[in-house]
Motif scaffolding. Structure first.
Motif, PDB file in Angstrom:
ATOM      1  N   GLU A 133       3.382  34.221 -37.534  1.00 15.19           N
ATOM      2  CA  GLU A 133       3.085  35.470 -36.841  1.00 15.19           C
ATOM      3  C   GLU A 133       3.529  35.377 -35.382  1.00 15.19           C
ATOM      4  O   GLU A 133       3.437  34.319 -34.766  1.00 15.19           O
ATOM      5  N   ALA A 134       3.978  36.491 -34.848  1.00 14.23           N
ATOM      6  CA  ALA A 134       4.355  36.525 -33.444  1.00 14.23           C
ATOM      7  C   ALA A 134       3.129  36.327 -32.563  1.00 14.23           C
ATOM      8  O   ALA A 134       2.008  36.687 -32.941  1.00 14.23           O
ATOM      9  N   THR A 135       3.346  35.741 -31.404  1.00 18.56           N
ATOM     10  CA  THR A 135       2.281  35.538 -30.428  1.00 18.56           C
ATOM     11  C   THR A 135       2.440  36.563 -29.320  1.00 18.56           C
ATOM     12  O   THR A 135       3.465  36.576 -28.627  1.00 18.56           O
ATOM     13  N   TYR A 136       1.426  37.396 -29.128  1.00 20.84           N
ATOM     14  CA  TYR A 136       1.498  38.507 -28.177  1.00 20.84           C
ATOM     15  C   TYR A 136       0.843  38.144 -26.851  1.00 20.84           C
ATOM     16  O   TYR A 136      -0.186  37.461 -26.816  1.00 20.84           O
ATOM     17  N   GLU A 137       1.438  38.645 -25.772  1.00 19.58           N
ATOM     18  CA  GLU A 137       0.890  38.460 -24.435  1.00 19.58           C
ATOM     19  C   GLU A 137      -0.234  39.470 -24.207  1.00 19.58           C
ATOM     20  O   GLU A 137      -0.347  40.483 -24.899  1.00 19.58           O
ATOM     21  N   SER A 138      -1.034  39.169 -23.194  1.00 20.28           N
ATOM     22  CA  SER A 138      -2.134  40.055 -22.843  1.00 20.28           C
ATOM     23  C   SER A 138      -1.607  41.452 -22.539  1.00 20.28           C
ATOM     24  O   SER A 138      -0.637  41.616 -21.794  1.00 20.28           O
ATOM     25  N   GLY A 139      -2.245  42.445 -23.134  1.00 21.48           N
ATOM     26  CA  GLY A 139      -1.842  43.825 -22.919  1.00 21.48           C
ATOM     27  C   GLY A 139      -0.919  44.379 -23.990  1.00 21.48           C
ATOM     28  O   GLY A 139      -0.610  45.577 -23.975  1.00 21.48           O
ATOM     29  N   PHE A 140      -0.492  43.544 -24.902  1.00 24.61           N
ATOM     30  CA  PHE A 140       0.397  43.972 -25.990  1.00 24.61           C
ATOM     31  C   PHE A 140      -0.253  43.610 -27.324  1.00 24.61           C
ATOM     32  O   PHE A 140      -0.786  42.513 -27.469  1.00 24.61           O
ATOM     33  N   VAL A 141      -0.215  44.549 -28.275  1.00 24.58           N
ATOM     34  CA  VAL A 141      -0.875  44.331 -29.558  1.00 24.58           C
ATOM     35  C   VAL A 141       0.089  44.580 -30.702  1.00 24.58           C
ATOM     36  O   VAL A 141       1.041  45.366 -30.588  1.00 24.58           O
ATOM     37  N   ILE A 142      -0.215  43.939 -31.819  1.00 22.35           N
ATOM     38  CA  ILE A 142       0.677  43.985 -32.980  1.00 22.35           C
ATOM     39  C   ILE A 142       0.801  45.389 -33.549  1.00 22.35           C
ATOM     40  O   ILE A 142       1.867  45.769 -34.032  1.00 22.35           O
ATOM     41  N   ASP A 143      -0.259  46.174 -33.504  1.00 23.07           N
ATOM     42  CA  ASP A 143      -0.194  47.519 -34.072  1.00 23.07           C
ATOM     43  C   ASP A 143       0.799  48.401 -33.317  1.00 23.07           C
ATOM     44  O   ASP A 143       1.398  49.289 -33.899  1.00 23.07           O
ATOM     45  N   LYS A 144       0.941  48.164 -32.040  1.00 16.51           N
ATOM     46  CA  LYS A 144       1.850  48.949 -31.218  1.00 16.51           C
ATOM     47  C   LYS A 144       3.275  48.386 -31.254  1.00 16.51           C
ATOM     48  O   LYS A 144       4.239  49.133 -31.249  1.00 16.51           O
ATOM     49  N   PHE A 145       3.380  47.059 -31.291  1.00 14.83           N
ATOM     50  CA  PHE A 145       4.692  46.388 -31.229  1.00 14.83           C
ATOM     51  C   PHE A 145       4.836  45.380 -32.373  1.00 14.83           C
ATOM     52  O   PHE A 145       4.944  44.174 -32.133  1.00 14.83           O
ATOM     53  N   PRO A 146       4.860  45.821 -33.621  1.00 18.43           N
ATOM     54  CA  PRO A 146       5.043  44.859 -34.708  1.00 18.43           C
ATOM     55  C   PRO A 146       6.412  44.198 -34.629  1.00 18.43           C
ATOM     56  O   PRO A 146       7.416  44.843 -34.313  1.00 18.43           O
ATOM     57  N   ILE A 147       6.422  42.910 -34.936  1.00 15.50           N
ATOM     58  CA  ILE A 147       7.634  42.093 -34.843  1.00 15.50           C
ATOM     59  C   ILE A 147       7.867  41.412 -36.176  1.00 15.50           C
ATOM     60  O   ILE A 147       6.935  40.918 -36.804  1.00 15.50           O
ATOM     61  N   SER A 148       9.113  41.366 -36.583  1.00 15.78           N
ATOM     62  CA  SER A 148       9.481  40.577 -37.754  1.00 15.78           C
ATOM     63  C   SER A 148      10.459  39.491 -37.346  1.00 15.78           C
ATOM     64  O   SER A 148      11.222  39.644 -36.385  1.00 15.78           O
ATOM     65  N   ARG A 149      10.410  38.378 -38.078  1.00 13.33           N
ATOM     66  CA  ARG A 149      11.327  37.255 -37.799  1.00 13.33           C
ATOM     67  C   ARG A 149      11.663  36.632 -39.160  1.00 13.33           C
ATOM     68  O   ARG A 149      11.164  35.566 -39.512  1.00 13.33           O
ATOM     69  N   PRO A 150      12.512  37.301 -39.932  1.00  9.23           N
ATOM     70  CA  PRO A 150      12.762  36.861 -41.305  1.00  9.23           C
ATOM     71  C   PRO A 150      13.583  35.579 -41.428  1.00  9.23           C
ATOM     72  O   PRO A 150      13.508  34.907 -42.456  1.00  9.23           O
ATOM     73  N   ASN A 151      14.391  35.255 -40.407  1.00  3.77           N
ATOM     74  CA  ASN A 151      15.189  34.031 -40.467  1.00  3.77           C
ATOM     75  C   ASN A 151      15.467  33.545 -39.054  1.00  3.77           C
ATOM     76  O   ASN A 151      14.969  34.107 -38.071  1.00  3.77           O
ATOM     77  N   LEU A 152      16.275  32.490 -38.936  1.00  4.91           N
ATOM     78  CA  LEU A 152      16.473  31.843 -37.635  1.00  4.91           C
ATOM     79  C   LEU A 152      17.516  32.525 -36.756  1.00  4.91           C
ATOM     80  O   LEU A 152      17.798  32.051 -35.661  1.00  4.91           O
ATOM     81  N   THR A 153      18.099  33.631 -37.220  1.00  9.51           N
ATOM     82  CA  THR A 153      19.106  34.313 -36.412  1.00  9.51           C
ATOM     83  C   THR A 153      18.786  35.784 -36.157  1.00  9.51           C
ATOM     84  O   THR A 153      19.583  36.490 -35.517  1.00  9.51           O
ATOM     85  N   PHE A 154      17.643  36.255 -36.598  1.00  9.04           N
ATOM     86  CA  PHE A 154      17.384  37.690 -36.547  1.00  9.04           C
ATOM     87  C   PHE A 154      15.920  37.987 -36.282  1.00  9.04           C
ATOM     88  O   PHE A 154      15.018  37.261 -36.743  1.00  9.04           O
ATOM     89  N   SER A 155      15.676  39.065 -35.529  1.00  6.55           N
ATOM     90  CA  SER A 155      14.317  39.539 -35.291  1.00  6.55           C
ATOM     91  C   SER A 155      14.355  41.041 -35.048  1.00  6.55           C
ATOM     92  O   SER A 155      15.379  41.589 -34.614  1.00  6.55           O
ATOM     93  N   THR A 156      13.245  41.702 -35.331  1.00  4.67           N
ATOM     94  CA  THR A 156      13.111  43.114 -34.989  1.00  4.67           C
ATOM     95  C   THR A 156      11.822  43.331 -34.224  1.00  4.67           C
ATOM     96  O   THR A 156      10.818  42.641 -34.441  1.00  4.67           O
ATOM     97  N   LEU A 157      11.864  44.311 -33.331  1.00  5.79           N
ATOM     98  CA  LEU A 157      10.689  44.792 -32.596  1.00  5.79           C
ATOM     99  C   LEU A 157      10.581  46.281 -32.874  1.00  5.79           C
ATOM    100  O   LEU A 157      11.554  47.014 -32.706  1.00  5.79           O
TER     101      LEU A 157
END
Lengths: 111, 113
Positions: free
Chosen positions: B54-78
Motif C-alpha cells: 500500500e502507498a504511504t501517505y503524508e499528513s494531509g493526504f488520504v487514500i480516498d482522495k488520492f488513490p494510488i496504484s503500483r502494479p509493477n516496478l516501472t509504472f504507477s497511477t495517481l
C-alpha cells in the motif's frame, strides 16, 4: 519537523553578474541536501547532491556548497539561459524519510 | 538517470469528477513518489508508492482522495477523486536514483473548473 527556507525569493541579475542563492535548513539528521532547477511548465531537473559540511560540487557556471545549517548555490557569470527557479530539498537520515522542499528562488538573468 | 513520462500532460476537468494520472519509467525502480505543486508554490509530497504494498501517505493526504496504484516496478497511477478547484495544481511523479536523489517526470497540469 524538518524545514527549508530559501532566499532571496526572487533575484534579477545582469548577464555576467555573479551572485549566490541561499538555502537554510533545519533537520534532525541530514542524509542529503539536493539542488534542482525548474523551468516554467516542467518538472525539476536534478543538479547536485551534498552529503556533509564542507562538501562542494560544480557544474558549468554553478557551484554548490554546504555547511551544517545552510547551502549556497553560487552562479558565476550567468547567462540568460540560467533563468529558472532553483529549489533545494533535504532528506532526513531516517530511512523512509522523504524530501522536504524549500519555496525556491526565481532567478532572472537579463541580457 | 531514469527517463520518466507522464500522461496526460495537462487536462481541464469539471468539479466532482476524477482524473487518473499515469507515470511510466524506463527502468525498474523500487520507490516512486507523487508530489503536488500548487500555483506559485514549491513541491509537497503526497505519497510514496512501493510495488507490492500500500502507498504511504503524508499528513494531509488520504487514500480516498488520492488513490494510488503500483502494479509493477516501472509504472504507477495517481487518481485525483471528486475534484474541486482547490485541486488545480501540477502533479509530479519521481523516482529515487542510486544515491538518494530523485528524478522527476514532466508533470501533469490539472485545472478544475
Amino acid at each position: 519537523e524538518d524545514q527549508v527556507t530559501q532566499s532571496p525569493e526572487a533575484l534579477r541579475l545582469q548577464e555576467g553578474e555573479s551572485s549566490s542563492l541561499n538555502c537554510s535548513y533545519t533537520v534532525s539528521g541530514l542524509r542529503g541536501l539536493f539542488w534542482y532547477r525548474q523551468d516554467p511548465g516542467k518538472g525539476p531537473e536534478f543538479l547536485f547532491t551534498l552529503y556533509s559540511a564542507g562538501e562542494e560540487k560544480e557544474k558549468e557556471r554553478l557551484k554548490a556548497t554546504l555547511t551544517k545549517k545552510e547551502s549556497f548555490l553560487h552562479i558565476t557569470a550567468p547567462k540568460p539561459e540560467d533563468s529558472a527557479t532553483y529549489l533545494c530539498a533535504v532528506q532526513n537520515d531516517n530511512y523512509g524519510q522523504n524530501f522536504v522542499f524549500g519555496p525556491g528562488t526565481r532567478l532572472s538573468v537579463l541580457p | 538517470s531514469a527517463v520518466i513520462s507522464q500522461k496526460p500532460s495537462r487536462d481541464i476537468c469539471q468539479r466532482g469528477t476524477s482524473l487518473t494520472i499515469q507515470c511510466q519509467v524506463d527502468s525498474q525502480v523500487t520507490m516512486m513518489f507523487w508530489y503536488r505543486q500548487q500555483p506559485g508554490q514549491s513541491l509537497t509530497l503526497i505519497a510514496t508508492a512501493n510495488q507490492g504494498s500500500e502507498a504511504t501517505y503524508e499528513s494531509g493526504f488520504v487514500i480516498d482522495k488520492f488513490p494510488i496504484s503500483r502494479p509493477n516496478l516501472t509504472f504507477s497511477t495517481l487518481t485525483v477523486s471528486n475534484m474541486s478547484p482547490e485541486d488545480s495544481s501540477i502533479y509530479l511523479c519521481s523516482v529515487e536514483g542510486d544515491r538518494n536523489e530523485q528524478f522527476f517526470g514532466p508533470g501533469t497540469r490539472l485545472t478544475v473548473l
